[in-house]
Design a protein around this motif. Structure first.
Motif, PDB file in Angstrom:
ATOM      1  N   UNK A  11       0.837  -1.205   0.000  1.00 15.45           N
ATOM      2  CA  UNK A  11       0.000   0.000   0.000  1.00 15.45           C
ATOM      3  C   UNK A  11       0.870   1.253   0.000  1.00 15.45           C
ATOM      4  N   UNK A  12       1.888   1.267   0.875  1.00 10.44           N
ATOM      5  CA  UNK A  12       2.768   2.438   0.978  1.00 10.44           C
ATOM      6  C   UNK A  12       3.564   2.648  -0.304  1.00 10.44           C
ATOM      7  N   UNK A  13       4.111   1.549  -0.853  1.00 11.48           N
ATOM      8  CA  UNK A  13       4.888   1.691  -2.079  1.00 11.48           C
ATOM      9  C   UNK A  13       3.988   2.042  -3.256  1.00 11.48           C
ATOM     10  N   UNK A  14       2.778   1.503  -3.247  1.00  3.93           N
ATOM     11  CA  UNK A  14       1.820   1.884  -4.276  1.00  3.93           C
ATOM     12  C   UNK A  14       1.467   3.352  -4.176  1.00  3.93           C
ATOM     13  N   UNK A  15       1.278   3.829  -2.927  1.00  2.63           N
ATOM     14  CA  UNK A  15       0.968   5.241  -2.708  1.00  2.63           C
ATOM     15  C   UNK A  15       2.132   6.126  -3.140  1.00  2.63           C
ATOM     16  N   UNK A  16       3.362   5.666  -2.824  1.00  2.00           N
ATOM     17  CA  UNK A  16       4.544   6.428  -3.240  1.00  2.00           C
ATOM     18  C   UNK A  16       4.636   6.489  -4.758  1.00  2.00           C
ATOM     19  N   UNK A  17       4.338   5.371  -5.404  1.00  2.00           N
ATOM     20  CA  UNK A  17       4.374   5.356  -6.864  1.00  2.00           C
ATOM     21  C   UNK A  17       3.267   6.221  -7.454  1.00  2.00           C
ATOM     22  N   UNK A  18       2.112   6.226  -6.785  1.00  2.00           N
ATOM     23  CA  UNK A  18       1.028   7.095  -7.244  1.00  2.00           C
ATOM     24  C   UNK A  18       1.471   8.551  -7.161  1.00  2.00           C
ATOM     25  N   UNK A  20       4.556   9.541  -7.413  1.00  2.60           N
ATOM     26  CA  UNK A  20       5.492   9.702  -8.529  1.00  2.60           C
ATOM     27  C   UNK A  20       4.755   9.843  -9.854  1.00  2.60           C
ATOM     28  N   UNK A  21       3.568   9.244  -9.930  1.00  2.00           N
ATOM     29  CA  UNK A  21       2.767   9.340 -11.136  1.00  2.00           C
ATOM     30  C   UNK A  21       1.977  10.642 -11.181  1.00  2.00           C
ATOM     31  N   UNK A  22       1.481  11.062 -10.016  1.00  2.00           N
ATOM     32  CA  UNK A  22       0.697  12.307  -9.962  1.00  2.00           C
ATOM     33  C   UNK A  22       1.560  13.488 -10.381  1.00  2.00           C
ATOM     34  N   UNK A  23       2.849  13.467  -9.976  1.00  2.00           N
ATOM     35  CA  UNK A  23       3.744  14.567 -10.329  1.00  2.00           C
ATOM     36  C   UNK A  23       3.780  14.781 -11.840  1.00  2.00           C
ATOM     37  N   UNK A 258       4.958   1.477 -14.211  1.00  2.00           N
ATOM     38  CA  UNK A 258       5.540   1.727 -12.887  1.00  2.00           C
ATOM     39  C   UNK A 258       4.539   1.468 -11.777  1.00  2.00           C
ATOM     40  N   UNK A 259       3.281   1.848 -11.999  1.00  2.00           N
ATOM     41  CA  UNK A 259       2.262   1.645 -10.981  1.00  2.00           C
ATOM     42  C   UNK A 259       2.020   0.157 -10.747  1.00  2.00           C
ATOM     43  N   UNK A 260       1.957  -0.623 -11.820  1.00  2.00           N
ATOM     44  CA  UNK A 260       1.757  -2.070 -11.682  1.00  2.00           C
ATOM     45  C   UNK A 260       2.935  -2.711 -10.952  1.00  2.00           C
ATOM     46  N   UNK A 261       4.153  -2.307 -11.302  1.00  2.00           N
ATOM     47  CA  UNK A 261       5.338  -2.879 -10.660  1.00  2.00           C
ATOM     48  C   UNK A 261       5.441  -2.492  -9.193  1.00  2.00           C
ATOM     49  N   UNK A 262       5.007  -1.287  -8.862  1.00  3.69           N
ATOM     50  CA  UNK A 262       5.135  -0.793  -7.493  1.00  3.69           C
ATOM     51  C   UNK A 262       4.338  -1.631  -6.503  1.00  3.69           C
ATOM     52  N   UNK A 263       3.254  -2.216  -6.964  1.00  8.28           N
ATOM     53  CA  UNK A 263       2.408  -3.003  -6.075  1.00  8.28           C
ATOM     54  C   UNK A 263       3.054  -4.317  -5.657  1.00  8.28           C
ATOM     55  N   UNK A 264       4.061  -4.772  -6.424  1.00 15.72           N
ATOM     56  CA  UNK A 264       4.681  -6.063  -6.102  1.00 15.72           C
ATOM     57  C   UNK A 264       6.178  -5.964  -5.819  1.00 15.72           C
ATOM     58  N   UNK A 294      -0.772  -9.346  -9.984  1.00 13.28           N
ATOM     59  CA  UNK A 294      -0.262  -8.541 -11.098  1.00 13.28           C
ATOM     60  C   UNK A 294      -1.095  -8.751 -12.357  1.00 13.28           C
ATOM     61  N   UNK A 295      -1.446 -10.002 -12.630  1.00 17.45           N
ATOM     62  CA  UNK A 295      -2.273 -10.296 -13.806  1.00 17.45           C
ATOM     63  C   UNK A 295      -3.656  -9.663 -13.676  1.00 17.45           C
ATOM     64  N   UNK A 296      -4.217  -9.713 -12.492  1.00 15.17           N
ATOM     65  CA  UNK A 296      -5.546  -9.165 -12.244  1.00 15.17           C
ATOM     66  C   UNK A 296      -5.604  -7.667 -12.525  1.00 15.17           C
ATOM     67  N   UNK A 297      -4.495  -6.972 -12.278  1.00 16.38           N
ATOM     68  CA  UNK A 297      -4.441  -5.519 -12.478  1.00 16.38           C
ATOM     69  C   UNK A 297      -4.019  -5.169 -13.904  1.00 16.38           C
TER      70      UNK A 297
END
Length: 486
Positions: A11-18, A20-23, A258-264, A294-297
């Motif tokens: 969750x935290x790494x996904x949020x951090x990546x989000x 990085x994506x929002x920027x 990047x967002x998909x990778x960040x979750x795993x 990962x496949x589900x997303x």
């Protein structure tokens, strides 16, 4: 050391990546309109040049450090020795990278027009080394990393709107990008004292690490070539305008990837630790679960991005970049291939010390990418770069799957394929929904929002209808929590 929650870390790494994506999502529409295609082209070409020297400085150290350091993280003294040796190697590789960069600026006249931008981007080389981010990955310190990211992204966003206002402000944009990505790395170095005592040591002590590091480094070089060669070759053969158009497609593609990778990615140190301690049952179970998530997303995200490419490009960069729709759609297969090859490479091959197979796959993919770039870019410009990237990513996935086959054979293939079938069926429905929304709605923003919302709701219903195991487990946990609270 107490094991941290993988769910919380994800969750935290996904949020951090989000973040990085929002920027770029917030800033890129503004920047692409202010700097225009030529300015964006200069920015991306300079960044792509420096990326090669960043790779030389990194030397594959992060992946090696995470793999080996995860086994030592419970012993501060042993980990301090290991961290100091790795940091010393990284420091030397950084000096080599700067020497090579200055030599290239001196020898190649066509780079001199981009000299200032290249030098600005080159600051990332030093600050990335000082940042020792691999220590925080090993110790799964995602709370610290996330808080730090929030602070520097917010500051950078304000700086962007203050200092990037004219078409020739691409140098300011480059400086702000560097600050946003590595500005906190001095703090990282100081804060690392919490985990280990890091210092420069004798080169003799570091020799034992060099062989695996160089194999991983060579793999990184090959990977970087087939990731970045499209922009570099496109800039040489077609110029700044084509690079600017393709950069929009490439940026969107990389954001989703990047967002998909960040979750795993948070599972890599845990998988390395399990494999290092020969806990194979736990390793295979965690790998199966991560791949399934990962496949589900990724499968529905790829289809949705393909269908909504015109809307996404129009909203992010404006109608002036609509030429990039075809290249974005050609990159969609690459998204699917790259995410799965990434998880097999970093969660199977590297933890099992099969980096030589990863290297072989990367070299073959890089050769395919370079050859087809020179063939297709002169004919179909940025579409050739996109098509070549998809071909290279497909070859990478095929080769890595082959070299992981013995470990993958321990996964419950029947259950996995059943889930994949569900995800594909859901993705087909998503494509139909996106088509219908576009037919009955004319406002671009409304099309995008409606298509995404309806698709998410219907996709979740499809998963529950087919009794997806991950969804059933999620419902069971909610039910148990409600029973516990009552």
């Amino acid at each position: 050391m107490k094991e941290k929650s993988l769910k919380l870390n994800a969750v935290l790494n996904g949020f951090r990546s989000i973040l990085n994506l929002i920027f770029p999502l917030v800033t890129f529409p503004y920047v692409s309109r202010v700097l225009r295609a030529d300015g964006i082209g200069k920015y991306n070409f300079s960044n792509s040049v420096v990326s090669y020297f960043l790779l030389i400085a990194a030397l594959g150290i992060t992946n090696y450090a995470v793999r080996e350091g995860a086994k030592l993280r419970d012993d501060r003294e042993k980990f301090s020795i290991f961290a100091s040796q790795v940091f010393t190697i990284n420091f030397i590789s950084t000096l080599v990278a700067y020497i090579l960069l200055f030599m290239c600026l001196f020898l190649f006249k066509n780079l001199r027009a981009y000299k200032i931008a290249i030098l600005i981007f080159s600051l990332q080389v030093f600050f990335t080394t000082i940042g020792v981010e691999w220590i925080y990955t090993i110790y799964e310190e995602y709370v610290y990393i996330t808080v730090r990211s929030i602070a520097f992204k917010v500051i950078s966003m304000f700086m962007l709107f203050l200092f990037v206002r004219k078409s020739n402000d691409y140098l300011n944009y480059a400086a702000i990008t560097v600050f946003a990505s590595v500005g906190s790395n001095i703090l990282n170095y100081l804060h690392s004292k919490k985990f280990c005592d890091i210092r420069l040591v004798s080169g003799v002590d570091c020799i034992k690490h060099l062989k695996p590091i160089f194999v991983i480094f060579a793999t990184g070089i090959a990977t970087q070539i087939y990731v970045n060669s499209d922009i570099t070759i496109l800039g040489i053969l077609k110029g700044d305008y084509s690079v600017g158009i393709y950069s929009v497609s490439s940026k969107i593609y990389n954001i989703v990837k990047m967002l998909a990778q960040a979750l795993v990615i948070v599972t890599v140190p845990r998988l390395s630790m399990l494999l290092g301690k020969s806990r194979m049952t736990e390793f295979v179970n965690l790998l199966s679960r991560v791949t399934n998530i990962l496949a589900m997303i990724t499968i529905p995200a790829t289809v949705g991005l393909y269908m909504l490419a015109p809307q996404v490009i129009t909203i992010i960069s404006g109608v002036g970049y609509m030429r990039g729709v075809s290249s974005l759609r050609l990159l969609c297969p690459a998204l699917l291939f790259s995410v799965f090859s990434w998880i097999l490479a970093y969660c199977v091959l590297l933890p099992s010390k099969r980096e030589k197979y990863f290297f072989t796959a990367a070299v073959i993919s890089a050769i395919i990418n370079i050859v087809f770039n020179f063939v297709l870019i002169p004919i179909i410009s940025e579409n050739g770069a996109a098509l070549t990237t998809s071909l290279a990513e497909l070859m990478m996935l095929i080769l890595i799957t082959y070299h992981s086959r013995d470990i993958l054979s321990k996964v419950n293939l029947r259950s996995f394929l059943k889930d994949i079938g569900t995800y594909v069926f859901g993705a087909i429905i998503i494509s139909l929904l996106c088509f219908l929304v576009e037919c009955y709605c004319e406002i671009i923003l409304v099309q995008l929002v409606l298509a995404v919302l309806i698709s998410v709701i219907v996709y979740v219903l499809v998963l529950f209808l087919f009794k997806n195991q991950l969804c059933i487990e999620f419902l069971d946990k909610i039910r148990k929590n409600n029973e516990f609270e009552s």
